[in-house]
Design a protein around this motif. Structure first.
Motif, PDB file in Angstrom:
ATOM      1  N   VAL A  87       0.849  -1.190   0.000  1.00  0.00           N
ATOM      2  CA  VAL A  87       0.000   0.000   0.000  1.00  0.00           C
ATOM      3  C   VAL A  87       0.882   1.235   0.000  1.00  0.00           C
ATOM      4  N   SER A  88       0.425   2.277  -0.697  1.00  0.00           N
ATOM      5  CA  SER A  88       1.131   3.560  -0.680  1.00  0.00           C
ATOM      6  C   SER A  88       0.485   4.465   0.357  1.00  0.00           C
ATOM      7  N   ARG A  89       1.161   5.524   0.711  1.00  0.00           N
ATOM      8  CA  ARG A  89       0.503   6.511   1.567  1.00  0.00           C
ATOM      9  C   ARG A  89      -0.356   7.406   0.684  1.00  0.00           C
ATOM     10  N   ALA A  90      -1.290   8.120   1.283  1.00  0.00           N
ATOM     11  CA  ALA A  90      -2.178   9.000   0.519  1.00  0.00           C
ATOM     12  C   ALA A  90      -1.359  10.105  -0.135  1.00  0.00           C
ATOM     13  N   THR A 109      -5.058  10.074  -2.870  1.00  0.00           N
ATOM     14  CA  THR A 109      -5.148   8.859  -3.683  1.00  0.00           C
ATOM     15  C   THR A 109      -4.172   7.804  -3.157  1.00  0.00           C
ATOM     16  N   VAL A 110      -4.666   6.557  -3.070  1.00  0.00           N
ATOM     17  CA  VAL A 110      -3.884   5.456  -2.515  1.00  0.00           C
ATOM     18  C   VAL A 110      -3.850   4.303  -3.516  1.00  0.00           C
ATOM     19  N   VAL A 143      -6.612   1.265  -7.089  1.00  0.00           N
ATOM     20  CA  VAL A 143      -6.431   2.647  -6.640  1.00  0.00           C
ATOM     21  C   VAL A 143      -7.727   3.110  -5.982  1.00  0.00           C
ATOM     22  N   LEU A 144      -7.615   3.844  -4.884  1.00  0.00           N
ATOM     23  CA  LEU A 144      -8.785   4.394  -4.211  1.00  0.00           C
ATOM     24  C   LEU A 144      -8.535   5.846  -3.847  1.00  0.00           C
ATOM     25  N   ASP A 145      -9.612   6.563  -3.597  1.00  0.00           N
ATOM     26  CA  ASP A 145      -9.552   7.967  -3.194  1.00  0.00           C
ATOM     27  C   ASP A 145     -10.066   8.068  -1.763  1.00  0.00           C
ATOM     28  N   CYS A 146      -9.230   8.580  -0.864  1.00  0.00           N
ATOM     29  CA  CYS A 146      -9.617   8.688   0.539  1.00  0.00           C
ATOM     30  C   CYS A 146     -10.854   9.565   0.735  1.00  0.00           C
ATOM     31  N   GLN A 147     -11.132  10.495  -0.238  1.00  0.00           N
ATOM     32  CA  GLN A 147     -12.261  11.411  -0.105  1.00  0.00           C
ATOM     33  C   GLN A 147     -13.533  10.872  -0.739  1.00  0.00           C
ATOM     34  N   ALA A 191     -16.572  -2.234  -2.312  1.00  0.00           N
ATOM     35  CA  ALA A 191     -15.118  -2.380  -2.341  1.00  0.00           C
ATOM     36  C   ALA A 191     -14.701  -3.767  -1.880  1.00  0.00           C
ATOM     37  N   THR A 192     -13.532  -4.192  -2.329  1.00  0.00           N
ATOM     38  CA  THR A 192     -12.982  -5.479  -1.906  1.00  0.00           C
ATOM     39  C   THR A 192     -12.399  -5.350  -0.497  1.00  0.00           C
ATOM     40  N   PRO A 193     -12.236  -6.471   0.219  1.00  0.00           N
ATOM     41  CA  PRO A 193     -11.623  -6.404   1.552  1.00  0.00           C
ATOM     42  C   PRO A 193     -10.228  -5.787   1.537  1.00  0.00           C
ATOM     43  N   THR A 194      -9.464  -6.039   0.481  1.00  0.00           N
ATOM     44  CA  THR A 194      -8.118  -5.459   0.435  1.00  0.00           C
ATOM     45  C   THR A 194      -8.175  -3.945   0.257  1.00  0.00           C
ATOM     46  N   ALA A 195      -9.143  -3.442  -0.510  1.00  0.00           N
ATOM     47  CA  ALA A 195      -9.285  -1.993  -0.663  1.00  0.00           C
ATOM     48  C   ALA A 195      -9.634  -1.347   0.668  1.00  0.00           C
ATOM     49  N   ARG A 196     -10.500  -1.983   1.436  1.00  0.00           N
ATOM     50  CA  ARG A 196     -10.857  -1.436   2.749  1.00  0.00           C
ATOM     51  C   ARG A 196      -9.658  -1.488   3.708  1.00  0.00           C
ATOM     52  N   ASP A 197      -8.889  -2.541   3.627  1.00  0.00           N
ATOM     53  CA  ASP A 197      -7.676  -2.616   4.447  1.00  0.00           C
ATOM     54  C   ASP A 197      -6.702  -1.509   4.064  1.00  0.00           C
ATOM     55  N   ALA A 198      -6.565  -1.260   2.762  1.00  0.00           N
ATOM     56  CA  ALA A 198      -5.661  -0.200   2.296  1.00  0.00           C
ATOM     57  C   ALA A 198      -6.119   1.163   2.794  1.00  0.00           C
TER      58      ALA A 198
END
Length: 241
Positions: free
Chosen positions: A77-80, A160-161, A197-201, A207-214
Motif C-alpha cells: 500500500v502507498s501513503r495518501a 489517492t492510494v 487505486v482508491l480515493d480517501c475522499q 469495495a474489496t476487503p483489500t481496498a478497505r484494508d488499504a
C-alpha cells in the motif's frame, strides 16, 4: 528392667563372614554389569528400522485435499498522495509457497503444490508434471516480488492510494504413499497478482476487503473512504460560525 544381651563372634569367624559377604557382592556386581551390557544389543537386534523407512520419498502417492481456503491478501500500500506527488508501495505482507509436513516424511514440495493447483483449477492435467518450471503456482523458486512502481495523482486529486494484492491459497492434505504410509500436512501458495487505486475522499462502495484494508492503513480515520460519509470540504470552503 531389660537386659542388653549381645554376642560377639570369635575373630576367626568374623573374618570368614566378611569374606563371604564380599564374595557375594562381587558376584552380584558382575551379574549386574553383564545384564546392562547385553540388554541394549538384544533390543537393537530386535528393533525394526522404521525411522529409515519413514525418511524415504513418498512415491506414487494419492492426495486428498480438505479445508482449502482462497482469501484476498493485501501485500502493499502507498501513503495518501497529493497532486503531482508520486508515492511508492510499501510491503505489508509477503505470501509464500511452502509445504508443512512431518520431518523425514519425504513429501515433495513441487508435486504437492501442483496437486493443490489441480484441486483449485489453477492448473490442468495438460500443464505437465509438477517439476516443470512453467507453472509458477507450484514453483517455490519463484518468490513473491512486490511491484516497486508508484502512483501519480493528476488534476486536483487529493488522498489517492494505490494498493497491491494476491489471492492466498491454503489447504490441508492427506497423502497416501505407495509403500502404505499416510502423511498429513498443509500447503500454501497464491494466485492473481493484482492492484487497485482508491480515493480517501470517496466512500468505498462495493469495495474489496483489500481496498478497505488499504484505506484503513493509508487514509485518515475520518476520511469518507473509512466512514462512508460525504467528502470533506476544502479548507477555504468550510463554513464558520
Amino acid at each position: 528392667m531389660s537386659e542388653d544381651r549381645r554376642t560377639t563372634a570369635p575373630p576367626g569367624l568374623r573374618r570368614a563372614l566378611v569374606a563371604a559377604v564380599a564374595t557375594c557382592l562381587v558376584v552380584g556386581a558382575a551379574s549386574f554389569a553383564v545384564g546392562r551390557s547385553t540388554a541394549p544389543e538384544t533390543a537393537a537386534a530386535e528393533a525394526k528400522p522404521t525411522a529409515r523407512n519413514s525418511a524415504e520419498p513418498c512415491q506414487g502417492g494419492t492426495y486428498t485435499w480438505f479445508g482449502v481456503r482462497e482469501e484476498p491478501l493485501l501485500t502493499g500500500v502507498s501513503r495518501a498522495s497529493e497532486k503531482g506527488e508520486e508515492t511508492p508501495l510499501a510491503a505489508v505482507a509477503r505470501p509464500r509457497k511452502a509445504v508443512d509436513a512431518p520431518r523425514g516424511a519425504g513429501v515433495d514440495t513441487r508435486r504437492t503444490l501442483y496437486s493443490l493447483a489441480l484441486h483449485i483449477g489453477e492448473a490442468g492435467l495438460d500443464d505437465g508434471e509438477a517439476g516443470q518450471e512453467g507453472l509458477a503456482f507450484a514453483d517455490p523458486a519463484l518468490p513473491y516480488a512486490l511491484d516497486g512502481g508508484s502512483v501519480e495523482v493528476d488534476g486536483d486529486g487529493v488522498g489517492t492510494v494505490e494498493w497491491a494484492q494476491v489471492t492466498s491459497v491454503t489447504g490441508q492434505f492427506r497423502l497416501e504413499c505407495g509403500d502404505g504410509r499416510t502423511v498429513y500436512g498443509q500447503a500454501e501458495s497464491w494466485t492473481i497478482d493484482g492492484a487497485g487505486v482508491l480515493d480517501c475522499q470517496e466512500p468505498l462502495t462495493d469495495a474489496t476487503p483489500t481496498a478497505r484494508d488499504a484505506a484503513l492503513l493509508a487514509c485518515e480515520g475520518d476520511d469518507p473512504a473509512n466512514t462512508g460519509g460525504k467528502p470533506k470540504a476544502p479548507e477555504g470552503d468550510r463554513k464558520t460560525s
